[in-house]
Design an enzyme around this catalytic site. Structure first.
Site, PDB file in Angstrom:
ATOM      1  N   ASN A  91      53.899  56.862  29.335  1.00 60.61           N
ATOM      2  CA  ASN A  91      52.903  57.191  28.187  1.00 60.61           C
ATOM      3  C   ASN A  91      53.073  58.000  27.358  1.00 60.61           C
ATOM      4  O   ASN A  91      52.763  58.022  26.069  1.00 60.61           O
ATOM      5  CB  ASN A  91      51.652  57.289  29.102  1.00 60.61           C
ATOM      6  CG  ASN A  91      50.394  57.558  28.049  1.00 60.61           C
ATOM      7  OD1 ASN A  91      50.000  56.900  27.301  1.00 60.61           O
ATOM      8  ND2 ASN A  91      50.223  58.844  27.704  1.00 60.61           N
ATOM      9  N   TYR A 156      58.686  55.273  14.826  1.00 61.46           N
ATOM     10  CA  TYR A 156      57.880  55.076  15.667  1.00 61.46           C
ATOM     11  C   TYR A 156      58.018  53.509  16.087  1.00 61.46           C
ATOM     12  O   TYR A 156      57.986  53.397  17.414  1.00 61.46           O
ATOM     13  CB  TYR A 156      56.306  55.435  15.307  1.00 61.46           C
ATOM     14  CG  TYR A 156      55.276  55.210  16.197  1.00 61.46           C
ATOM     15  CD1 TYR A 156      55.195  56.022  17.276  1.00 61.46           C
ATOM     16  CD2 TYR A 156      54.437  54.289  16.196  1.00 61.46           C
ATOM     17  CE1 TYR A 156      54.222  55.931  18.135  1.00 61.46           C
ATOM     18  CE2 TYR A 156      53.482  54.048  17.278  1.00 61.46           C
ATOM     19  CZ  TYR A 156      53.107  54.929  18.303  1.00 61.46           C
ATOM     20  OH  TYR A 156      52.272  54.719  19.222  1.00 61.46           O
ATOM     21  N   ALA A 158      60.393  51.440  15.761  1.00 60.45           N
ATOM     22  CA  ALA A 158      61.584  51.396  16.324  1.00 60.45           C
ATOM     23  C   ALA A 158      61.290  51.617  17.799  1.00 60.45           C
ATOM     24  O   ALA A 158      62.039  50.866  18.756  1.00 60.45           O
ATOM     25  CB  ALA A 158      62.787  51.863  15.779  1.00 60.45           C
ATOM     26  N   LYS A 160      59.038  51.943  19.932  1.00 64.25           N
ATOM     27  CA  LYS A 160      58.057  50.829  20.698  1.00 64.25           C
ATOM     28  C   LYS A 160      58.624  49.639  20.811  1.00 64.25           C
ATOM     29  O   LYS A 160      58.265  49.142  21.889  1.00 64.25           O
ATOM     30  CB  LYS A 160      56.649  51.106  19.996  1.00 64.25           C
ATOM     31  CG  LYS A 160      55.959  52.283  19.854  1.00 64.25           C
ATOM     32  CD  LYS A 160      55.882  52.973  21.196  1.00 64.25           C
ATOM     33  CE  LYS A 160      54.929  54.388  21.322  1.00 64.25           C
ATOM     34  NZ  LYS A 160      54.756  54.883  22.646  1.00 64.25           N
ATOM     35  N   ILE A 189      43.750  53.156  18.879  1.00 62.27           N
ATOM     36  CA  ILE A 189      42.877  53.547  19.891  1.00 62.27           C
ATOM     37  C   ILE A 189      42.455  54.836  19.353  1.00 62.27           C
ATOM     38  O   ILE A 189      43.263  55.817  18.914  1.00 62.27           O
ATOM     39  CB  ILE A 189      43.642  53.733  21.245  1.00 62.27           C
ATOM     40  CG1 ILE A 189      44.351  52.466  21.574  1.00 62.27           C
ATOM     41  CG2 ILE A 189      42.822  54.271  22.415  1.00 62.27           C
ATOM     42  CD1 ILE A 189      43.349  51.164  21.853  1.00 62.27           C
TER      43      ILE A 189
HETATM   44  P1  NAP Z   1      47.935  61.941  22.345  1.00 66.65           P
HETATM   45  O1  NAP Z   1      46.383  62.007  22.576  1.00 66.65           O
HETATM   46  O2  NAP Z   1      48.663  62.567  21.311  1.00 66.65           O
HETATM   47  O3  NAP Z   1      48.596  62.127  23.751  1.00 66.65           O
HETATM   48  C1  NAP Z   1      49.871  62.381  23.925  1.00 66.65           C
HETATM   49  C2  NAP Z   1      50.182  63.104  25.183  1.00 66.65           C
HETATM   50  O4  NAP Z   1      51.628  62.935  25.558  1.00 66.65           O
HETATM   51  C3  NAP Z   1      49.615  64.347  25.423  1.00 66.65           C
HETATM   52  O5  NAP Z   1      49.402  64.610  26.833  1.00 66.65           O
HETATM   53  C4  NAP Z   1      50.964  65.242  25.158  1.00 66.65           C
HETATM   54  O6  NAP Z   1      51.022  66.411  25.655  1.00 66.65           O
HETATM   55  C5  NAP Z   1      51.897  64.384  25.868  1.00 66.65           C
HETATM   56  N1  NAP Z   1      53.534  64.746  25.282  1.00 66.65           N
HETATM   57  C6  NAP Z   1      53.902  64.439  24.086  1.00 66.65           C
HETATM   58  N2  NAP Z   1      54.990  64.811  23.964  1.00 66.65           N
HETATM   59  C7  NAP Z   1      55.346  64.870  25.257  1.00 66.65           C
HETATM   60  C8  NAP Z   1      56.874  65.138  25.868  1.00 66.65           C
HETATM   61  N3  NAP Z   1      57.875  65.559  25.078  1.00 66.65           N
HETATM   62  N4  NAP Z   1      56.851  65.248  27.337  1.00 66.65           N
HETATM   63  C9  NAP Z   1      55.809  65.066  27.998  1.00 66.65           C
HETATM   64  N5  NAP Z   1      54.740  64.624  27.362  1.00 66.65           N
HETATM   65  C10 NAP Z   1      54.299  64.602  25.928  1.00 66.65           C
HETATM   66  O7  NAP Z   1      48.377  60.352  22.317  1.00 66.65           O
HETATM   67  P2  NAP Z   1      47.715  59.035  22.535  1.00 66.65           P
HETATM   68  O8  NAP Z   1      46.950  58.390  21.580  1.00 66.65           O
HETATM   69  O9  NAP Z   1      46.857  59.277  23.749  1.00 66.65           O
HETATM   70  O10 NAP Z   1      48.853  58.022  22.865  1.00 66.65           O
HETATM   71  C11 NAP Z   1      49.563  57.732  24.222  1.00 66.65           C
HETATM   72  C12 NAP Z   1      50.553  56.767  24.181  1.00 66.65           C
HETATM   73  O11 NAP Z   1      49.877  55.483  23.603  1.00 66.65           O
HETATM   74  C13 NAP Z   1      51.656  57.091  23.283  1.00 66.65           C
HETATM   75  O12 NAP Z   1      53.006  56.717  23.655  1.00 66.65           O
HETATM   76  C14 NAP Z   1      51.480  56.298  21.907  1.00 66.65           C
HETATM   77  O13 NAP Z   1      52.421  56.055  21.257  1.00 66.65           O
HETATM   78  C15 NAP Z   1      50.635  55.207  22.670  1.00 66.65           C
HETATM   79  N6  NAP Z   1      49.840  54.473  21.505  1.00 66.65           N
HETATM   80  C16 NAP Z   1      48.595  55.223  20.996  1.00 66.65           C
HETATM   81  C17 NAP Z   1      47.959  54.212  20.120  1.00 66.65           C
HETATM   82  C18 NAP Z   1      46.644  54.962  19.644  1.00 66.65           C
HETATM   83  O14 NAP Z   1      46.283  54.467  18.505  1.00 66.65           O
HETATM   84  N7  NAP Z   1      46.229  56.182  20.062  1.00 66.65           N
HETATM   85  C19 NAP Z   1      48.163  52.886  19.690  1.00 66.65           C
HETATM   86  C20 NAP Z   1      49.506  52.429  20.272  1.00 66.65           C
HETATM   87  C21 NAP Z   1      50.134  53.070  21.209  1.00 66.65           C
HETATM   88  P3  NAP Z   1      51.653  67.826  25.038  1.00 66.65           P
HETATM   89  O15 NAP Z   1      51.574  67.683  23.694  1.00 66.65           O
HETATM   90  O16 NAP Z   1      51.059  68.892  25.758  1.00 66.65           O
HETATM   91  O17 NAP Z   1      53.019  67.502  25.670  1.00 66.65           O
END
Ligand code: NAP
Length: 248
Positions: A91, A156, A158, A160, A189
């Site tokens: 994730n 991003y 690419a 995904k 989200i």
């Molecule tokens: P978020 O709130 O920014 O949380 C990201 C999480 O990943 C945090 O726990 C962060 O903690 C951790 N992280 C970041 N870099 C890391 C690394 N190098 N190693 C380990 N952990 C790391 O993001 P989110 O919105 O929950 O998104 C979660 C996933 O869903 C992502 O893959 C994102 O691309 C995908 N996604 C999100 C959305 C959306 O609308 N929110 C839509 C489509 C897909 P630290 O910063 O402490 O490392």
């Protein structure tokens, strides 16, 4: 009977947002859950404590998912501590947006490494364990923009799209060993990642969503629970859109 009793899950990037909601959802259903994030902040420990409060084992590991060696050491540590790994949720993800003309090599490399190489690292480390167990479920977090593309997010999108190809290839490689590999493509989200966007951008996004709202992290966690559990025993190599109908 809970859906994941006796199973162990490893969720990367679970100190907040979607990863946190997934970790807690899996724990509510009886799984022991190991979580990771890259900063040694309090947030990850708070999530681990919330997992433990649900009556299962929870542990937080500080680790950069993009680092191959760290990921392997972490997986060994989780196996040692929890005894097995049944569910892997890749994730962890970040954005470093910008139009191609202004995108730096660093922006490109960082996003590909954290979003895509991380999944390679963890799948590489976990599949031998799942093969010995003759079962496992791997869930990779992609995005609808990996399917549609998005101006200003070439790196991003690419990364995904790469997650989808990686998942489908692995589903073919390890299906005969009892391991399922699926992808979730969330739409818009509401988390810290999207909070940074302006109200104008957010309302433009909402107009494109048939359900006319951004999703909750729990919406993604519910789909993850389905893919993690035996409820999806005959589902592999699939891409599940959790996007309010944004992508059809
Ligand atoms: P978020 O709130 O920014 O949380 C990201 C999480 O990943 C945090 O726990 C962060 O903690 C951790 N992280 C970041 N870099 C890391 C690394 N190098 N190693 C380990 N952990 C790391 O993001 P989110 O919105 O929950 O998104 C979660 C996933 O869903 C992502 O893959 C994102 O691309 C995908 N996604 C999100 C959305 C959306 O609308 N929110 C839509 C489509 C897909 P630290 O910063 O402490 O490392």
């Amino acid at each position: 009977m809970k859906l994941l009793e006796g199973k162990t899950a490893l969720v990367t990037g679970a100190s907040r947002g979607i990863g946190k909601a997934i970790a807690l959802k899996l724990a509510e259903q009886g799984a022991n859950v190991a979580i990771t994030n890259s900063s040694a902040d309090e947030a990850g420990q708070v999530v681990a404590d919330e997992i433990t409060a649900l009556g299962v084992k929870g542990k937080r590991y500080v680790s950069d998912a993009a680092n191959f060696e760290d990921a392997h050491k972490l997986v060994e540590a989780v196996k040692e501590e929890f005894g097995r790994i049944d569910i892997l949720v890749n994730n962890a993800g970040i954005t470093r947006d910008g139009l191609m003309m202004r995108m730096t090599e660093e922006q490109w490399d960082t996003v590909i490494n954290v979003n895509l190489k991380s999944a390679f690292n963890f799948i590489h480390a976990v599949t031998p364990i799942m093969m010995r167990q003759k079962s496992g479920s791997i869930i990779n977090m992609a995005s609808v923009v990996g399917l549609s593309g998005n101006a200003g997010q070439a790196n991003y999108a690419a990364s995904k799209a790469g997650m989808i190809g990686l998942s489908k290839s692995m589903a073919k490689e390890v299906g005969s060993r009892g391991i399922r590999v699926n992808t979730i493509t969330p739409g818009f989200i509401i988390t810290d990642m999207t909070a940074a966007l302006s109200d104008e951008v957010k309302s433009e996004w909402a107009k494109q969503i048939p359900l006319r709202r951004g999703g909750e992290a729990e919406d993604v966690a519910n789909a993850t629970l389905f893919l993690a559990s035996d409820m999806s025993a005959y589902v592999t190599g699939q891409v599940i859109n959790v996007c309010g109908g944004m992508n059809m």
